[in-house]
Design a protein around this motif. Sequence first.
Motif, mmCIF file in Angstrom:
data_model
loop_
_atom_site.group_PDB
_atom_site.id
_atom_site.type_symbol
_atom_site.label_atom_id
_atom_site.label_comp_id
_atom_site.label_asym_id
_atom_site.label_seq_id
_atom_site.Cartn_x
_atom_site.Cartn_y
_atom_site.Cartn_z
ATOM 1 N N SER A 1 -105.648 -3.691 -73.626
ATOM 2 C CA SER A 1 -105.987 -2.903 -74.801
ATOM 3 C C SER A 1 -104.782 -2.080 -75.232
ATOM 4 N N SER A 2 -104.203 -2.411 -76.373
ATOM 5 C CA SER A 2 -103.053 -1.647 -76.858
ATOM 6 C C SER A 2 -103.453 -0.218 -77.193
ATOM 7 N N CYS A 3 -104.707 -0.028 -77.611
ATOM 8 C CA CYS A 3 -105.205 1.314 -77.928
ATOM 9 C C CYS A 3 -105.230 2.190 -76.676
ATOM 10 N N ILE A 4 -105.781 1.656 -75.581
ATOM 11 C CA ILE A 4 -105.814 2.412 -74.325
ATOM 12 C C ILE A 4 -104.400 2.687 -73.840
ATOM 13 N N ASP A 5 -103.570 1.648 -73.814
ATOM 14 C CA ASP A 5 -102.224 1.806 -73.253
ATOM 15 C C ASP A 5 -101.381 2.793 -74.061
ATOM 16 N N SER A 6 -101.433 2.703 -75.380
ATOM 17 C CA SER A 6 -100.618 3.608 -76.196
ATOM 18 C C SER A 6 -101.108 5.049 -76.088
ATOM 19 N N THR A 7 -102.418 5.224 -75.931
ATOM 20 C CA THR A 7 -102.962 6.576 -75.779
ATOM 21 C C THR A 7 -102.513 7.199 -74.466
ATOM 22 N N ILE A 8 -102.576 6.420 -73.390
ATOM 23 C CA ILE A 8 -102.158 6.934 -72.087
ATOM 24 C C ILE A 8 -100.644 7.147 -72.051
ATOM 25 N N ASN A 9 -99.889 6.233 -72.658
ATOM 26 C CA ASN A 9 -98.438 6.400 -72.700
ATOM 27 C C ASN A 9 -98.048 7.690 -73.420
ATOM 28 N N ALA A 10 -98.712 7.990 -74.532
ATOM 29 C CA ALA A 10 -98.414 9.206 -75.279
ATOM 30 C C ALA A 10 -98.680 10.443 -74.427
ATOM 31 N N TYR A 11 -99.716 10.376 -73.642
ATOM 32 C CA TYR A 11 -100.053 11.496 -72.761
ATOM 33 C C TYR A 11 -99.018 11.649 -71.646
ATOM 34 N N LEU A 12 -98.676 10.537 -70.992
ATOM 35 C CA LEU A 12 -97.727 10.606 -69.886
ATOM 36 C C LEU A 12 -96.327 10.994 -70.353
ATOM 37 N N LEU A 13 -95.913 10.499 -71.505
ATOM 38 C CA LEU A 13 -94.538 10.706 -71.951
ATOM 39 C C LEU A 13 -94.352 11.993 -72.748
ATOM 40 N N ARG A 14 -95.361 12.366 -73.520
ATOM 41 C CA ARG A 14 -95.207 13.536 -74.406
ATOM 42 C C ARG A 14 -96.226 14.634 -74.128
ATOM 43 N N GLY A 15 -97.155 14.389 -73.223
ATOM 44 C CA GLY A 15 -98.175 15.378 -72.936
ATOM 45 C C GLY A 15 -99.243 15.478 -73.995
ATOM 46 N N THR A 16 -99.325 14.486 -74.876
ATOM 47 C CA THR A 16 -100.304 14.494 -75.968
ATOM 48 C C THR A 16 -101.618 13.901 -75.469
ATOM 49 N N ALA A 17 -102.556 14.762 -75.140
ATOM 50 C CA ALA A 17 -103.846 14.295 -74.642
ATOM 51 C C ALA A 17 -104.708 13.815 -75.801
ATOM 52 N N PRO A 18 -105.480 12.753 -75.599
ATOM 53 C CA PRO A 18 -106.344 12.258 -76.679
ATOM 54 C C PRO A 18 -107.466 13.240 -76.985
ATOM 55 N N LYS A 19 -107.993 13.145 -78.168
ATOM 56 C CA LYS A 19 -109.179 13.908 -78.517
ATOM 57 C C LYS A 19 -110.333 13.460 -77.632
#
Length: 530
Positions: A506-524
């Motif tokens: 799932s590109s949606c799952i992976d990109s969301t987790i990557n954003a969190y790990l790399l930039r600290g941007t937690a999903p809504k």
Amino acid sequence: MYTRRTHRRTRTAAIVMAAALLATACSSGGAMSASPAADAGGPTEAPPLAALPQATPPALASYYGQKLNWRDCGVPGFQCATMKAPLDYAKPAGGDIRLAVARKKATGPGERLGSLLVNPGGPGGSAIDYLQSYAGIAYPEEVRARYDLVAVDPRGVARSEPVECLDGREMDAYTQTDVTPDDERETGELVDAYKKFAEGCGSDAPTLLRHVSTVEAARDMDVLRSVLGDEKLNYVGASYGTFLGATYAGLFPRRAGRLVLDGAMDPSLPALRLNLEQTAGFETAFQSFAKDCVRQPGCPLGGPGTSPDQVGKNLKAFFEKLDAEPAPTGDAAGRRLTESLATTGVIAAMYDEAAWPQLREALASAMKANNGAGLLALADSYYEREPDGDYSNLMFANAAVNCLDLPPAFSSPDGVRAVLPDFEKASPVFGEGLAWSSLNCAYWPVEPKGEPHRIEAAGASPIVVVGTTRDPATPYRWAQALAGQLSSGRLLTYDGDGHTAFGRGSSCIDSTINAYLLRGTAPKDGKRCS
């Protein structure tokens, strides 16, 4: 109860919590809430896990300040070391336990973000094997570039003073034990098997068995965090690894960094409720497999238009046939395909929908040609049995941690019989076997020291909790429950099949987790992906 982490590229076992031998998913349903067993204990009754003091106790200072001697692992690109931890945190002067650690240093470019600890699940899955065979080479390139990826085999697991219980021949016999006993004789044989397994574990490591709890493993992770020079722990845990990571956050909320808990567990549930909900989860996954199977040519369980319920009845009839007469497999050790091994083989394939074609072929071979080799191979992968007949310590560590973390689901065969209807309602196909598999901790040589509890981790940074809607090993409801307990939990939902979501397509799952790990941007909280 047993959960495992799977990947299309490689299968790495991982596990879950309670006491059965197999793994999980959750139903939403009324059937569960109507069950007296399902109502025994639950989130509203469970107390919160108390955080430990911020300051490091003086008696632990030498552990927190130790230096690791990194060396070549023998696997290109990876380094290994040995870390000391107190065997008993209540009595740190009483002796050490040595824990195996491995890392793959950040490759760059970009600013280094520190260490990222990974755990595939279990209890019993080797985090080092997972790092070297999957995470260290298949995690997103940007994550590997900016984090040192680190793994520690938890106490009692793999390279960290592993618990051993049975030799290969004994384990072969154990895995073939009938877990759907038809009479008192077969019930006695099953109880004897559980007792022999427990006695083997107890004679191998009588002291260690008292100190392999999830709380102790989480405290080891904090020692490792300090030794690595990180102010906060960054972590990706799957399956049981979510319980381990959440426990860390509960004990050390101010030291919890970016935590991803994928395929989450609900720590507030007692063992019986966990096993019952997991049983329903396997049924959910099987229904999804059944709908797919009948659409494929050559499905041995039915053709186009066959209902999932009828597919289940056909499979159950096949299991009953094997119970009466196991099928030949051509195995060098002389093993035949018993009902228990066939059931394990089917359950193993529920973890990853990519294994469904292999399962169809194995079932067709067994049901039409009386050749059980394919299902036996699936069962062997589940138990981590090597071609030479040796087993990893996966199932030994699994029982050792599970039976210490929670009071047993049952104390006697009578307890199983009393709730068999609940298990069979949860899964007409797997319910009976999973109910009896939940009896194993009744005979454990060490008293449990854990209890169900909520994990709130007040004061922690946002924690991402990932749940898959048709996960067979960690029910989606568990992810909802954990995200709701955590004061900073953010639920990320994958609408799909299989166990866990990160790195499974799932590109949606992976990109969301990557954003969190790399930039600290937690999903809504509540974000959904497919």
